[in-house]
Design a protein around this motif. Structure first.
Motif: not given
Lengths: 329, 329
Positions: B164-171, B261-267
């Motif tokens: 997967g790709r990350y960073g948006a929910m981290g934002y 940004l990539s380690l935080n977030g969810g969904e």
């Protein structure tokens, strides 16, 4: 202490996990995984989901544990009516962060007591935050029946067999919660509703002759009307189902009174089944051999609706989640 | 029109039933029965339940349909991480009698669109009244894997593969909902989260070498910490997972920023798997052959916790249903 102070993680690890059952044989996943896995215990798998807000089953004389028991019993009941042996439960819980830990524990304990009583293993679930607490029970069962009986299979000529005893929830529905709460036998009979799981075995053994089957979760009259509507048949009822002895006394033998109290209600969790004439003998023999309480109340006829012999029309109400009590006949 | 005026029965018969899928092969029960039945499609059956109040997934830029999609996606995701092919869904709905029919339809449509996208058949469920609307999805899947990977199986020496790709929910988590709602790429990437179901196939094919696996529903950092805690191992991470190109630009290559940004977030619904050194080649080959987005970010080591190479400590938060955001590292 409130759940919000405790945190979900500590509630799961400190409370919930103590109530989880053993993993199914050959299973590899389970708490704290997001899913459970199992091999089938019989050729056909049956899955149901039955939910309720806690408030909506919280009769004044029910504790939170009693309410949770009632919801778990409802989930078991859906399987029994289909000839399925319920085996594994997953519980999705919506609880308020404001809820006291002691209240949350009472809910979890009520669920667990019910699952233990029915021989169901609580194998997983999900916890959520909700301002209006709710419980959703996913029940996984197994059946050897090649054709579990649907609601829609009743045929003219079938005998109508009703298991269980009626009248206590009818008393609540017709006389109101206030009067019911002062009536000891009503309180006792309705606090923790029970399902007779042996009925499921009888249905699995006789699936070829049981054309339709449905559990009585929303009232006996409503259940009969549903089978009638979905099967495109009518019901001629010649005698009431079994009722509690207090109902006989209360009605002093008046048939109208017996029908009113037994056809209205809900959460009785008996089963209405329609059985071919040829199969009736075996079904009755099996019910007798297990000691299941039942009555053959009439037969399925051409036409539609419910005809009660020997009485005037009896009003029948069903519970609608969005509309409240609605008249179904 | 409000649901309370329509009644539950007309909502089920007039709206819900139009979204139900075909019955499983050889099935005898289904709408409007209380349970569904099926024969297994693979030797091992996997069942999960994933629920949420609608309010808690209702980011301001999500419609009710988007929120329902997100909940359905979460239910699919639990299966993918275990190498299971999700097949049948039962949905338990808690809706307010005050809800507009148009809003209820939007919720049902969002669920249905998600199930269609993932090739899942919506086969049954339950409707309830709730002042705080919620959706609970029971997902039934099947796997050929003899040992679906648990959260707890990671071993020192394993490679850590993140899909997967990350960073948006981290934002969203770090900059807040206000700023995120004005950032087009964040809104686009988070409106309807997606699961790559091919990852489940790769896991089923490689179950012997995938020792642990968990989906990223509560943030990548939290997921890694969970596997670490439950497996009794540590993680050494040498590079960030794949992130959206806007995250690279935003971070101007700064590693600390990329990790935050990539380690935080969810969904995000990627999968973290730990793979034996011997099996890594095959897993990578299978991921490549399906065109799955992934990165090998590090390895499992003796010890505990998460060590990020080349940066200072990065704060990691996880979402707790009762406690809100809590720091997990």
């Amino acid at each position: 202490m409130k759940l919000g102070e405790l945190t979900e993680r500590l509630f799961i690890e400190g409370v919930l996990r103590n109530y989880l059952g053993k993993r199914p044989p050959f299973s590899r996943l389970g708490f704290p995984d997001d899913a459970v896995d199992f091999l089938p215990l019989a050729p056909r798998i049956v899955v149901s989901v039955d939910a309720s807000s806690i408030a909506s089953v919280k009769l004044p004389w029910r504790s939170l544990g009693d309410a949770a028991w009632a919801i778990a019993t409802g989930a078991v009941s859906d399987h029994i009516a289909k000839g399925s042996r319920p085996a594994y439960a997953l519980v999705s819980l919506g609880l308020s962060p404001d809820l006291d830990l002691s209240e949350a524990k009472a809910i979890v304990r009520g669920l667990s007591e019910a699952f233990n009583y029915y021989g169901v293993s609580w194998v997983g679930g999900d916890t959520n935050s909700s301002r209006d607490p709710w419980i959703s029970v996913t029940m996984i069962g197994f059946t050897t029946a090649k054709r579990p009986p649907p609601r829609s299979g009743a045929r003219p000529g079938d005998a109508v067999v009703v298991t269980g005893r009626y009248g206590a929830m009818g008393y609540v529905a017709l006389r109101g919660v206030e009067e019911a709460s002062r009536t000891t036998w009503v309180v006792e009979k309705t606090r923790r509703p029970l399902v007779d799981v042996r009925v499921g075995t009888v249905i699995a053994l006789n699936y070829k002759s049981i054309h339709a089957s449905m559990d009585v979760s929303d009232g006996l009259g409503f259940t009969i009307m549903e089978i009638s509507r979905l099967s495109g048949v009518g019901f001629r009822v010649e005698k009431p189902p079994l009722v509690f002895k207090e109902v006989y006394e209360l009605c002093e033998g008046r048939l109208q009174c017996l029908y009113e109290l037994s056809l209205n209600g809900g959460e009785e969790y008996g089963v209405v089944m329609t059985v071919s004439k040829e199969g009736l003998g075996n079904v009755v023999e099996d019910l007798e051999s297990y000691g299941v309480e039942y009555e053959v109340i009439g037969e399925v006829v051409e036409g539609s609706g419910l005809k009660l012999e020997g009485v005037n029309k009896v009003a029948i109400y069903g519970w609608d989640q969005f509309g409240g009590y609605v008249k179904s006949a």
